[in-house]
Design a protein around this motif. Structure first.
Motif, PDB file in Angstrom:
ATOM      1  N   LEU A   1      -9.854   6.302  11.051  1.00 31.37           N
ATOM      2  CA  LEU A   1      -9.791   7.081  12.285  1.00 31.37           C
ATOM      3  C   LEU A   1     -10.902   8.143  12.237  1.00 31.37           C
ATOM      4  O   LEU A   1     -11.986   7.932  12.731  1.00 31.37           O
ATOM      5  N   ARG A   2     -10.637   9.266  11.571  1.00 28.52           N
ATOM      6  CA  ARG A   2     -11.684  10.281  11.417  1.00 28.52           C
ATOM      7  C   ARG A   2     -12.121  10.469   9.972  1.00 28.52           C
ATOM      8  O   ARG A   2     -13.060  11.215   9.699  1.00 28.52           O
ATOM      9  N   LEU A   3     -11.433   9.811   9.030  1.00 32.30           N
ATOM     10  CA  LEU A   3     -11.753   9.980   7.617  1.00 32.30           C
ATOM     11  C   LEU A   3     -12.384   8.721   7.048  1.00 32.30           C
ATOM     12  O   LEU A   3     -11.879   7.604   7.261  1.00 32.30           O
TER      13      LEU A   3
ATOM     14  N   ALA B   1       0.838  -1.199   0.000  1.00 30.35           N
ATOM     15  CA  ALA B   1       0.000   0.000   0.000  1.00 30.35           C
ATOM     16  C   ALA B   1       0.871   1.247   0.000  1.00 30.35           C
ATOM     17  O   ALA B   1       2.026   1.227   0.429  1.00 30.35           O
ATOM     18  N   GLY B   2       0.291   2.347  -0.450  1.00 33.00           N
ATOM     19  CA  GLY B   2       1.016   3.613  -0.488  1.00 33.00           C
ATOM     20  C   GLY B   2       0.883   4.430   0.776  1.00 33.00           C
ATOM     21  O   GLY B   2       1.392   5.543   0.858  1.00 33.00           O
ATOM     22  N   GLY B   3       0.204   3.886   1.775  1.00 34.14           N
ATOM     23  CA  GLY B   3       0.054   4.569   3.048  1.00 34.14           C
ATOM     24  C   GLY B   3      -0.320   3.572   4.121  1.00 34.14           C
ATOM     25  O   GLY B   3      -0.584   2.396   3.840  1.00 34.14           O
ATOM     26  N   PHE B   4      -0.391   4.031   5.371  1.00 36.73           N
ATOM     27  CA  PHE B   4      -0.632   3.131   6.495  1.00 36.73           C
ATOM     28  C   PHE B   4      -2.089   3.128   6.949  1.00 36.73           C
ATOM     29  O   PHE B   4      -2.614   2.108   7.373  1.00 36.73           O
ATOM     30  N   TYR B   5      -2.756   4.242   6.852  1.00 33.74           N
ATOM     31  CA  TYR B   5      -4.112   4.341   7.384  1.00 33.74           C
ATOM     32  C   TYR B   5      -5.148   4.051   6.298  1.00 33.74           C
ATOM     33  O   TYR B   5      -5.512   2.904   6.073  1.00 33.74           O
ATOM     34  N   GLY B   6      -5.676   5.040   5.633  1.00 34.78           N
ATOM     35  CA  GLY B   6      -6.695   4.797   4.618  1.00 34.78           C
ATOM     36  C   GLY B   6      -6.316   3.777   3.570  1.00 34.78           C
ATOM     37  O   GLY B   6      -7.109   2.883   3.243  1.00 34.78           O
ATOM     38  N   PRO B   7      -5.096   3.846   3.012  1.00 33.12           N
ATOM     39  CA  PRO B   7      -4.710   2.871   1.988  1.00 33.12           C
ATOM     40  C   PRO B   7      -4.681   1.425   2.478  1.00 33.12           C
ATOM     41  O   PRO B   7      -4.702   0.498   1.674  1.00 33.12           O
ATOM     42  N   GLN B   8      -4.613   1.210   3.803  1.00 34.42           N
ATOM     43  CA  GLN B   8      -4.674  -0.141   4.347  1.00 34.42           C
ATOM     44  C   GLN B   8      -5.998  -0.415   5.060  1.00 34.42           C
ATOM     45  O   GLN B   8      -6.121  -1.366   5.832  1.00 34.42           O
ATOM     46  N   GLY B   9      -6.993   0.417   4.801  1.00 31.14           N
ATOM     47  CA  GLY B   9      -8.333   0.178   5.330  1.00 31.14           C
ATOM     48  C   GLY B   9      -8.557   0.613   6.751  1.00 31.14           C
ATOM     49  O   GLY B   9      -9.579   0.253   7.360  1.00 31.14           O
ATOM     50  N   ARG B  10      -7.642   1.405   7.318  1.00 29.63           N
ATOM     51  CA  ARG B  10      -7.819   1.872   8.690  1.00 29.63           C
ATOM     52  C   ARG B  10      -8.638   3.162   8.684  1.00 29.63           C
ATOM     53  O   ARG B  10      -8.382   4.070   7.887  1.00 29.63           O
TER      54      ARG B  10
ATOM     55  N   ASP C   1     -13.232   2.507  -0.170  1.00 28.59           N
ATOM     56  CA  ASP C   1     -13.805   1.160  -0.236  1.00 28.59           C
ATOM     57  C   ASP C   1     -13.629   0.478   1.107  1.00 28.59           C
ATOM     58  O   ASP C   1     -12.571  -0.080   1.410  1.00 28.59           O
ATOM     59  N   GLU C   2     -14.665   0.504   1.931  1.00 27.55           N
ATOM     60  CA  GLU C   2     -14.579  -0.072   3.276  1.00 27.55           C
ATOM     61  C   GLU C   2     -14.467  -1.591   3.254  1.00 27.55           C
ATOM     62  O   GLU C   2     -14.051  -2.195   4.246  1.00 27.55           O
ATOM     63  N   SER C   3     -14.845  -2.219   2.154  1.00 19.99           N
ATOM     64  CA  SER C   3     -14.810  -3.679   2.080  1.00 19.99           C
ATOM     65  C   SER C   3     -13.567  -4.214   1.361  1.00 19.99           C
ATOM     66  O   SER C   3     -13.445  -5.419   1.151  1.00 19.99           O
ATOM     67  N   LEU C   4     -12.632  -3.335   1.007  1.00 21.43           N
ATOM     68  CA  LEU C   4     -11.469  -3.769   0.230  1.00 21.43           C
ATOM     69  C   LEU C   4     -10.666  -4.842   0.948  1.00 21.43           C
ATOM     70  O   LEU C   4     -10.269  -5.846   0.353  1.00 21.43           O
TER      71      LEU C   4
END
Length: 290
Positions: A209-211, A198-207, A215-218
């Protein structure tokens, strides 16, 4: 034609810009780690250390392990750092830094990444080892290069269809590991599969927090993706970029991970440091046996 100084940037002492290294500072067998503090965790087992350098997150030590010359280098986190490290390492061995011209005879480096990761599959337990047969790049970095000759379009298209991938995020790419290094390192303890990068740790890996994420089911779709018996075993941030650039530049690359968590079972290793130490010792001893 000489490569312009704005493209191949050198420091006043003639070393490559980010790594601060000269050709004589690196071995042809190189171990990558993410964390700079893990470099000495590996080199403490060496018979001797001949060279040590650190600039930013890039720390390099070169020495002898049971008579074999090996370099250990920290890359930091992410595909963007891998772009820097692989291109500058290649420049050290395949470009004459004085004339700024590519050499006629090219050198292939052996690059092994040692990392930690969480397993996506219930039957890959904590404290086991994973060998990345393929790197699946979700990061889009490698798409800046001409990759058709090294990428596996069949797996790419199958993954895009299975996950209903939104191409506005860029097209995923798949590159295989070095068969040469796979044969040297493999054992019964190694689980093999596809490592997603992944290109990041949070959103790109499905985490979340506040954002909210696209694709929540990825992650669940990735968990059950298979292609010719190859599953996605783990998710991290470097492997596919290492495989892609190494293949393009003519180097051998292999990524290994000590599994310290299992997302499917919700378990975490009771002693993650032991698992990493065992993978380090295993890899070093395999390297000297080649």
């Amino acid at each position: 034609m000489a490569i312009k100084s704005s493209e191949l940037i050198l420091n006043p002492d003639g070393s490559v810009y980010h790594l601060n290294l000269k050709p004589e500072h690196i071995a042809h067998d190189i171990i990558f780690v993410g964390d700079q503090n893990r470099v000495e965790k590996i080199t403490q087992a060496f018979d001797s250390i001949e060279f040590s350098m650190q600039k930013r997150e890039f720390k390099t030590q070169t020495g002898l392990f049971k008579g074999k010359r090996i370099s250990v280098m920290s890359t930091g986190i992410g595909p963007d750092n891998i772009d820097i490290v692989l291109n500058e390492l290649d420049a050290l061995v395949n470009i004459d830094l004085e004339t700024r011209k590519p050499k006629e005879k090219l050198t292939s480096l052996n690059i092994i990444r040692i990392g930690t990761s969480g397993s996506l599959q219930a039957d890959i337990p904590v404290d086991s080892f994973v060998m990345s047969k393929f790197g699946l790049g979700l990061d889009n970095m490698l798409r800046s290069y001409l990759i058709d000759e090294v990428s596996n379009t069949a797996i790419e298209e199958a993954f895009i269809a299975h996950t209903n991938w939104d191409l506005r995020k860029g097209k995923p790419y798949v590159v295989s590991c070095s068969e040469k290094l796979e044969k040297i390192i493999e054992s019964d303890r190694m689980h093999k599969g596809i490592t997603a990068t992944a290109g990041g740790f949070y959103g790109p890996q499905g985490r979340v927090l506040r954002l909210n994420i696209q694709d929540e089911s990825l992650n669940s779709k990735m968990d059950n993706f298979t292609f010719e018996d190859n599953r996605i075993t783990n998710l991290e941030m470097e492997t596919a970029a290492i495989y892609g650039l190494s293949a393009l530049l003519g180097h051998n690359a292999l990524s290994l991970n000590a599994i310290i968590a299992n997302r499917a079972s919700g378990t975490f290793s009771e002693d993650p440091y032991k698992a990493v130490d065992e993978l380090i010792a295993y890899t070093l001893n395999k390297l000297i046996s080649q």
